[in-house]
Design an enzyme around this catalytic site. Structure first.
Site, mmCIF file in Angstrom:
data_model
loop_
_atom_site.group_PDB
_atom_site.id
_atom_site.type_symbol
_atom_site.label_atom_id
_atom_site.label_comp_id
_atom_site.label_asym_id
_atom_site.label_seq_id
_atom_site.Cartn_x
_atom_site.Cartn_y
_atom_site.Cartn_z
ATOM 1 N N TYR A 442 0.846 -1.190 0.113
ATOM 2 C CA TYR A 442 -0.130 -0.051 0.005
ATOM 3 C C TYR A 442 0.752 1.170 0.034
ATOM 4 C CZ TYR A 442 -0.343 -0.215 5.239
ATOM 5 O OH TYR A 442 -0.291 -0.286 6.704
ATOM 6 N N GLU A 443 0.143 2.332 -0.339
ATOM 7 C CA GLU A 443 1.067 3.516 -0.463
ATOM 8 C C GLU A 443 1.663 3.703 -1.557
ATOM 9 O OE1 GLU A 443 -0.423 6.120 1.183
ATOM 10 O OE2 GLU A 443 -1.586 4.899 2.565
ATOM 11 N N GLY A 444 1.279 2.917 -2.735
ATOM 12 C CA GLY A 444 2.534 2.788 -3.756
ATOM 13 C C GLY A 444 3.172 1.563 -3.595
#
Lengths: 598, 598
Positions: A442-444
C-alpha cells in the site's frame, strides 16, 4: 503474548550520538526549547503506552477483527481498541508534533517518529487509525483554507475526530488517473460527491466522534486522466459553522475486506452517495495536494515495518536464548542442560542479526529523514530548508520500499527461529509476517517506489540530489580515510558509491533510448541504493562506537554496534553485487518474453 | 476462486523430452509395460481430479478450518474434504505407485510425483492427508514385519485407512534425541505407549475408518539421546488378527493448533495414554526407520511448494493480462482501452518470470529425483541402483529447502502482482503465501536441510557424490561445448561448478579446524548448490528447445522455454555471486556477537 521493550537506548544513540539533533534544534525557532531531557521523557511515556496498552491488544485484535453492522453501516473495532484510543487522546498523544496554532504540542517530527515506531511494534493495525488521521491533518494543514483549518485541525489534533485518505477505486489503484468518483458543484459552494472507494484503511470505526474523509474525485468539466482530479473533505457527520456535528453525511461503509493481516484495522469499501464535501486546494490539483499526505504516509509505512522488524527481533532473540535444542557444532555449551540454547547455532545468529541490522539501520535512516523534515519545516536558512526537502524526497521511496522489504525478510527470519512454533498463532510471530506484508503493497507498491526513485528522483534531475547524498559519503571518507579501524566500514560504501555513480549514468543513457530499461532496472536499483544508504549509516554508527570505545567507554552497547555493523557488511551488504548484475541485464530479457508468458 | 490448469504439457516435456523416462522404464522389469500413453492418461485424469474436485475446496477449507469435538476427541475436516477423499479412494488414486503385492498399481514414482504436484497446486492442506499416509505406507513397506505389512499395507494402499508420523514433542522438534514418550513392553509382545506429541499433520480427521500413527518412543532400557529411539505402529482403532477394526486405542487428539495457513489440515496434539502399539524394525533403530519416511516426505514438501509456485504463477499471469492500469513506459499498447494490461510493465514480467522459472526448474529437478528413486528401486543394474540412491540423497535437502524458499519468493511475487487485491482473501493469493510458509519449516527446517547437505551429504563423503553431479555437468559441457547457441546457458553453469568445487574444498578445510564454519556457510551453500542444479536443468531444457527449433518445430512452447531460460540466467542465477561472498565471510562475524545479542 509477544514481549516488547521499547528500544529507547538505541533511539538515544541515533538522535543524540549519531545525528545530534538537539544541537540543531537550538537553531530552529520552533524547537529552540526542545532539549534531550524533554525528548527522552516523552519517549519513556510513549514506550509505556505502546507496551502496556497496545501490545496486549495485538493478538486479540488479529483474532477478532472488525465487524460491520450492515443495517447501521457502523463498524465495531476489536475489544479494547476504543478504550486504548480514548487513553491515547487523553494522554494528548495525537497532538505531539502538531502545530501549536491548532492545539498541537509542536514537538519535532523526530520525536513523533520514535513514538510511532513504538506504536507500530506494539500494534500496527491499531496504529493505522491515528496514523491515517495524522496524514489527513498534514494534507489539510498544507492545503486547507483558513476556514477548513479552523473547523478541522483542532479536532484532528485533539483526536476527537480521525481522518482517512480515499483514493483507490475498484478499477484503479496505482493509476489514479482512471478514477471515476464525481463531484457536482452546488449553489452554496459545496459539492455533492458520488462514487465508490475501496481499501480505505481506518475507513469506518467506533473510536472517534467523526471521521474526516479526504476524497479524490472529478469535477464535471475536469480533464481526463490525472490532471482532472480534485481533493475534497467529506466528513462522516457534516460540520456546522460553529464546529459542532451536524447531520449524517452520505458517506458510509459498504463492506470490509477480509485480509491476510492488519485485521484490527477496518479496510473499508466507502460508498459516497451524494455526500456533501468541500474543495481542498485548487480544482484539478488534487493529486498534488494528496501527495503531501502520501509522502508522509510512505515514510510512515517504512516505519511500520521498522516497528515490526524490531519487535520480531526482540521475541526471536528471547526465544533463541530460551529454547534448548541440539548441541553446538563446536561442543556442548550448556553442559548442565539437556541441550544448548539455539542461539549457539551460527544460522540462528544469522537470522537474528539480519533482523537486528535491518532494524537499527532502518531506525537511523528513518530518524534522519524525520530530522530532514524538521529542517525542511523549521530551519532558519532557506537553502537548508530547500536541500533538506530535496533529500527527504529522494530518500522517501527508499524508506518505503527498502524498509518494508527488509521487514519481510526480517519478520520471516524471526518467525523461522521459532521453528514450528513460529507458524502457530499463539506466539504472535506469524502475525508480524502477515501484518508486514501489506507494507510492501500500500501507499504505492514497492515497484512504484522504485520507479519514483530511479525515474523521477534520480534521473529526473540528472542525479543532482543523489550527488548530494554522495557528498555526505565523501565527507565521511575524508573524515575517516586514514583511520585504519574504519576501513572495513567505509571501503565498501565508498566503492559501492562509485559503482552507483557509473551505473546511474549508464541507466540514464539506456533509459533515454528505451524507457523500458528504467522499469527493468528500477527494483534492483532501489535495493542497491538502500544498501548504499544503510551502509553509510552503519559506517557512521560504527564511527561513533569506535570513538566511544577509544575514549574508554565500556558500555557493551558499543561493542554490540560494531559487531552488528561487521555482520551487516559481511552478510547483507554483499547482496549488492548480485543486484547490480541483475539490474544490468537489461530490458530485453524481460520484455522479449511473449512466448513464455503466452 | 483461483484458476488452475494442470501443466501437463510441461510435465510431458520434462518426462519425455528431457529425461526420456519411458525408454529407461523398458529396462526395469516392474515398469516394462509403462509407456508414454499410460503415463499421460493417468495425468489427464489426475489433473481433472485436482482442478475439479480439490481446487474448489481450497479457499473454503482455509476459511473453515478443522474443528475438534473436545468430548469425543473427533475432528471434523472442512466441508467437502471427506467427500473428496471418498472420490480419491474410489478412483484408486492412493494405490498409484504402491506395491502390487499389497493392492497397488505399481506405477513409477515419477507419475505419482506429477500427480501430487497437481494435488498440491489445487489444495495443499487436503493433499497432506494422503501425503502423510503415503509416507506411513513407505516406512512400513521398508521396515514392517510380514504380519504388519499384511495387516496395514493393503488398507493404506486402498485409502481405507490413513497414516501419520508422530515425531515432535513440545520440548523437541529438530532434536529428537530429547524425546520422552515411553513404550513399555507387554507380555503379549505389544507395547503400551505413553506421552505427548505435537504438530502431528493429519493427526485426526473424519476421512478414513482408521488412522495408523507411526510413533517414535523410548523403550525402558533405551540409551539416552537419538540412539535410544524406537518406532511403533499405534492405530487409532486396534486391529484384530483378521484385519478388522477392534477397540478404540488410547491415542487421541488433545487439541488443534491455530496456524498461519494449511487450515484445512488438522495439526493435532496427540496424547498417547497407554496406547497399544507394535514395534517396527529393530529396537532403538527407530530414527533410521523413520528416515525412510522423512526423506520421501522432504521431497514431498519440495513438491508442495512446486505446486503452489505453479498455481500462484498461473493466477498472477491471468491477472496481469486482465488488469488495466497505467500505460507502458514505451507508449500505449492497448490504445482502445483506458490503460494497458499490467503485463506490459517490466517489473510485472520480472515477478511472473521469477515464479515461472522457479516452477519449471523445480519440476525438472523434482521429476529427476523421482526418476532416480524409480531407478534406485527397480533398475536391473545394482551399480545404477546404488548410485541413484546416493544422488537422490544428495539432492533431497536441495529439493526440500531450495524449492520451498523459491516457493516463498514466487508466491510472494505473484501476490504482489495483484497489488492490494493480493492481500485480500477472496483472490486466494495470500493463502498460497501462508500455506507455503510451513514448507520452509516442517520435515526439518531449511537450516537443518543445509547442514544435512553440506555437513553430511557433501563433506561427509569428501564431496564424492557432488563430484558425480559435477560429471553430469561436464558431460553436458562436452556435448554442447562447441554449440555457440548453448554458450549463454552452459557457461554460467560450468563456471559456477568450478567455483563450487574450490569452495567446497575450502569449506572442508575450514570446517575441519572449526565446525562452526560449516554451520555459518551451510544456508548460503545450499542456495548456491540449488542454482547449480537448476542451472544444469535449465541448460538441458534449453538444449532440447534449441534442437526442436532447429528441427523446424514451430510450437511457441520452445521459444517460451528459451526465453524463460534466458531470464533465469540473467536475473535469478546471479544471486550466486552474493551468496558465495556471504558464505565466504566465515563464522567469526556470526559467532563473535555476544555483545550484539546480549
Amino acid at each position: 503474548m509477544p514481549l516488547y521493550n521499547p528500544p529507547i537506548r538505541d533511539m538515544h544513540f541515533v538522535m543524540h550520538e549519531v545525528l545530534k539533533v538537539a544541537d540543531e534544534y537550538k537553531t530552529m525557532p520552533r524547537h529552540a526549547e526542545v532539549d534531550v531531557d524533554t525528548i527522552n521523557a516523552v519517549l519513556e511515556e510513549g514506550g509505556k503506552f505502546a507496551s502496556e496498552v497496545l501490545l496486549p491488544l495485538n493478538i486479540s485484535g488479529d483474532e477478532e477483527g472488525c465487524t460491520l453492522d450492515r443495517d447501521t453501516h457502523e463498524v465495531a473495532t476489536p475489544k479494547g481498541f476504543k478504550q486504548a484510543f480514548a487513553q491515547y487522546v487523553e494522554g494528548g498523544w495525537p497532538a505531539l508534533s502538531c502545530d501549536p496554532a491548532y492545539g498541537g504540542q509542536g514537538l519535532p517530527i523526530v520525536v513523533n517518529q520514535c513514538f510511532f515506531e513504538m506504536l507500530n511494534s506494539a500494534n500496527q493495525a491499531w496504529t493505522m487509525y491515528p496514523g491515517l488521521s495524522h496524514g489527513a491533518y498534514e494534507a489539510l494543514h498544507a492545503h486547507g483554507t483558513e476556514e477548513q483549518k479552523r473547523l478541522y485541525l483542532p479536532r484532528l489534533t485533539s483526536g476527537e475526530w480521525t481522518g482517512t485518505m480515499c483514493l483507490t477505486e475498484p478499477h484503479c489503484g496505482t493509476d489514479l488517473g482512471l478514477l471515476r468518483t464525481k463531484a457536482e458543484p452546488q449553489a452554496d459552494g459545496t459539492y455533492r460527491i458520488t462514487g465508490q472507494k475501496i481499501f480505505i484503511s481506518a475507513g469506518e470505526h467506533d473510536m472517534a466522534a467523526n471521521i474526516v474523509h479526504l476524497v479524490l474525485a472529478r469535477l464535471p468539466d475536469a480533464p481526463a486522466g490525472s490532471k482532472g482530479i480534485s481533493l475534497f473533505i467529506v466528513p462522516k457527520y457534516r460540520i456546522q459553522p460553529d464546529g459542532t456535528l451536524g447531520e449524517r453525511n452520505g458517506v458510509y461503509c459498504g463492506g470490509l475486506e477480509h485480509k491476510m493481516g492488519i485485521h484490527g484495522n477496518a479496510t473499508a469499501q466507502i460508498v459516497l452517495d451524494g455526500a456533501v464535501g468541500t474543495l481542498v486546494g485548487q480544482p484539478n490539483k488534487g493529486l498534488q495536494a494528496m501527495f503531501v499526505m502520501m509522502n508522509a504516509a510512505r515514510i510512515g509505512v517504512g516505519m511500520q515495518s521498522l516497528g515490526l522488524t524490531e519487535v520480531a527481533y526482540q521475541n526471536a532473540l528471547a526465544y533463541a536464548k530460551d529454547r534448548l535444542q541440539s548441541r553446538s557444532l563446536s561442543g556442548p555449551k550448556a553442559k548442565d542442560k539437556p541441550a544448548d540454547p539455539i542461539i549457539v547455532h551460527p544460522d540462528v545468529r544469522r537470522m537474528l542479526l539480519t533482523a537486528k541490522a535491518y532494524a537499527e539501520g532502518g531506525r537511523a535512516l528513518n530518524l534522519y529523514c524525520a530530522f530532514l523534515i524538521d529542517r525542511e519545516l523549521h530551519h532558519p536558512d532557506e537553502k537548508v530548508r530547500k536541500e533538506s526537502g530535496e533529500l527527504v524526497a529522494l530518500l522517501t521511496p527508499i524508506v518505503k520500499a527498502f524498509l518494508t522489504d527488509n521487514g519481510h525478510i526480517a519478520t520471516n527470519a524471526c518467525m523461522q527461529v521459532f521453528g514450528g512454533h513460529g507458524y502457530v498463532k499463539e506466539w504472535g510471530m506469524e502475525q508480524f509476517v502477515r501484518d508486514n506484508r501489506i507494507n510492501m503493497i500500500y501507499e504505492g507498491t514497492n515497484t512504484i517506489q522504485s520507479l519514483d526513485l530511479l525515474g523521477r528522483k534520480v534521473l529526473g534531475n540528472q542525479g543532482a540530489t543523489l550527488k548530494k547524498f554522495g557528498k555526505m559519503i565523501a565527507k565521511l571518507v575524508e573524515e575517516e580515510g586514514v583511520n585504519e579501524q574504519m576501513a572495513e566500514f567505509i571501503n565498501p560504501v565508498a566503492y559501492l558509491g562509485e559503482q552507483m555513480t557509473k551505473f546511474t549514468t549508464e541507466l540514464g543513457f539506456r533509459g533515454f533510448q528505451n524507457a523500458e530499461e528504467v522499469g527493468a532496472a528500477a527494483v534492483d536499483y532501489l535495493r542497491v541504493a538502500g544498501h548504499l544508504v544503510f551502509g553509510y549509516f552503519w559506517a557512521r554508527m560504527a564511527q561513533v562506537a569506535l570513538r566511544e570505545i577509544a575514549a574508554g567507554n565500556t558500555d557493551p552497547f558499543y561493542q554490540g554496534k560494531l559487531q552488528t555493523a561487521r555482520f551487516y557488511f559481511a552478510r547483507l551488504f554483499p547482496e549488492t553485487a548480485a543486484l547490480m548484475r541483475s539490474a544490468r541485464s537489461g530490458a530485453k530479457v524481460l520484455m522479449d518474453t511473449d512466448a513464455a508468458l503466452a
